[in-house]
Design a protein around this motif. Sequence first.
Motif, PDB file in Angstrom:
ATOM      1  N   GLY A  53       0.817  -1.213   0.000  1.00 42.96           N
ATOM      2  CA  GLY A  53       0.000   0.000   0.000  1.00 42.96           C
ATOM      3  C   GLY A  53       0.845   1.255   0.000  1.00 42.96           C
ATOM      4  O   GLY A  53       2.060   1.214   0.215  1.00 42.96           O
ATOM      5  N   ARG A  54       0.178   2.368  -0.235  1.00 44.99           N
ATOM      6  CA  ARG A  54       0.853   3.664  -0.190  1.00 44.99           C
ATOM      7  C   ARG A  54       1.049   4.093   1.251  1.00 44.99           C
ATOM      8  O   ARG A  54       0.160   3.926   2.088  1.00 44.99           O
ATOM      9  N   LEU A  55       2.219   4.621   1.569  1.00 44.90           N
ATOM     10  CA  LEU A  55       2.494   5.097   2.930  1.00 44.90           C
ATOM     11  C   LEU A  55       1.784   6.436   3.120  1.00 44.90           C
ATOM     12  O   LEU A  55       2.221   7.466   2.633  1.00 44.90           O
ATOM     13  N   ASP A  56       0.660   6.387   3.843  1.00 46.24           N
ATOM     14  CA  ASP A  56      -0.134   7.596   4.058  1.00 46.24           C
ATOM     15  C   ASP A  56       0.381   8.426   5.229  1.00 46.24           C
ATOM     16  O   ASP A  56       0.315   9.655   5.192  1.00 46.24           O
ATOM     17  N   GLU A 222       6.401   9.544   3.190  1.00 46.21           N
ATOM     18  CA  GLU A 222       4.955   9.529   2.977  1.00 46.21           C
ATOM     19  C   GLU A 222       4.639   9.755   1.498  1.00 46.21           C
ATOM     20  O   GLU A 222       5.230  10.617   0.846  1.00 46.21           O
ATOM     21  N   GLY A 223       3.693   8.967   0.996  1.00 45.43           N
ATOM     22  CA  GLY A 223       3.321   9.047  -0.416  1.00 45.43           C
ATOM     23  C   GLY A 223       3.965   7.989  -1.274  1.00 45.43           C
ATOM     24  O   GLY A 223       3.509   7.752  -2.401  1.00 45.43           O
ATOM     25  N   GLU A 224       5.010   7.317  -0.776  1.00 48.78           N
ATOM     26  CA  GLU A 224       5.675   6.283  -1.555  1.00 48.78           C
ATOM     27  C   GLU A 224       4.946   4.952  -1.415  1.00 48.78           C
ATOM     28  O   GLU A 224       4.298   4.676  -0.401  1.00 48.78           O
ATOM     29  N   TRP A 225       5.060   4.131  -2.465  1.00 49.55           N
ATOM     30  CA  TRP A 225       4.432   2.809  -2.459  1.00 49.55           C
ATOM     31  C   TRP A 225       5.344   1.824  -1.741  1.00 49.55           C
ATOM     32  O   TRP A 225       6.551   1.762  -1.997  1.00 49.55           O
ATOM     33  N   VAL A 226       4.752   1.046  -0.837  1.00 47.16           N
ATOM     34  CA  VAL A 226       5.498   0.069  -0.051  1.00 47.16           C
ATOM     35  C   VAL A 226       5.003  -1.326  -0.435  1.00 47.16           C
ATOM     36  O   VAL A 226       3.815  -1.619  -0.315  1.00 47.16           O
ATOM     37  N   ALA A 227       5.911  -2.138  -0.926  1.00 48.43           N
ATOM     38  CA  ALA A 227       5.544  -3.512  -1.267  1.00 48.43           C
ATOM     39  C   ALA A 227       5.349  -4.337   0.000  1.00 48.43           C
ATOM     40  O   ALA A 227       5.875  -4.003   1.075  1.00 48.43           O
TER      41      ALA A 227
END
Length: 326
Positions: A53-56, A222-227
Amino acid sequence: MSHSLGKRLKRFSIPVIASLCYLALTGCTPNNDNDWQGYVEGEYVYVASSQPGRLDHLSVQRGQQVASGGPLFMLESGDEIAAQRQAQRQLNAAQAQLADIQSGRRPQEQEVTRAQLVQAQATATKAALQLSRDQLQFQAGGIAKQQLDDSRAAAETAAAQVKQWQSQLTVDRLPGRDAQVRAQQAQVAAAQAVLDQADWKLAQKTVTATRGGLVFDTMYREGEWVAAGNPVLRMLPPENVKIRFFVPETTLGRLKLNQAVTLGCDGCQANVAAHISYISTESEYNPPIIYSNQSRAKLVYMIEARPAPADALKLHPGQPVEVRLP
């Protein structure tokens, strides 16, 4: 001049040169039998989520101390929330269907059956009266036998209809068959399992600290995609701080597990207590040499000691320390 220098070099025998090399390898400071040089090491905990998911939101920053149970980071969870709602509604539907099977037919449907029974009872009463009159008329010779048989058949049919509606009303009050109920109970259990899985996946999007410690580093913004499974941050719990040092073979026999040692370091206002937690069973060579009986003194063994968690906060990975026996 050169001849004089050669004489002086001869006076520095091989043991003296070896001693100078040993001093260079041990930090240019001679150690006694109860004093060794070591360094602080940390066993890091890499914190990740099993879901992508995206790191919110990143709740911590590098260098921050976090208590156990404190929030660390949160990933976007729109899909997981929708899946949870769907699973909850499927469970509600399965539970409602089970309750319907277990309770029999609805009261309104039972009222319809009860009305049909009342009507059948009235018809049966009328047919029984007609049969009584026709029997008297037949005995008096007023009607033919055929008419009497028709009256008798009508009375029997009306009585059978009364029994039929009575049985139907009893059936309406019964719950579903045992096999049908068990099948629906299995459907409810399956729906509950789907909901539990959806709850778990949603909970994985909000990660908290299972143990308190230092946030040593963060790997995402924040905002980056985390596998899935990728560490978002690296933590160092105080109980994972250890001191590693090396002792010669001649000293190894005096050390044992859980033995107390004291640590000294630059900037430490007082010595730090620690206990030996590991003694290596394999030897190492201090310099690269050819093994011989004369070189056994250069064999060293790795030792690890751990301070108390409260004292571990005073130490930092990579920091040199002096280890002493009390």
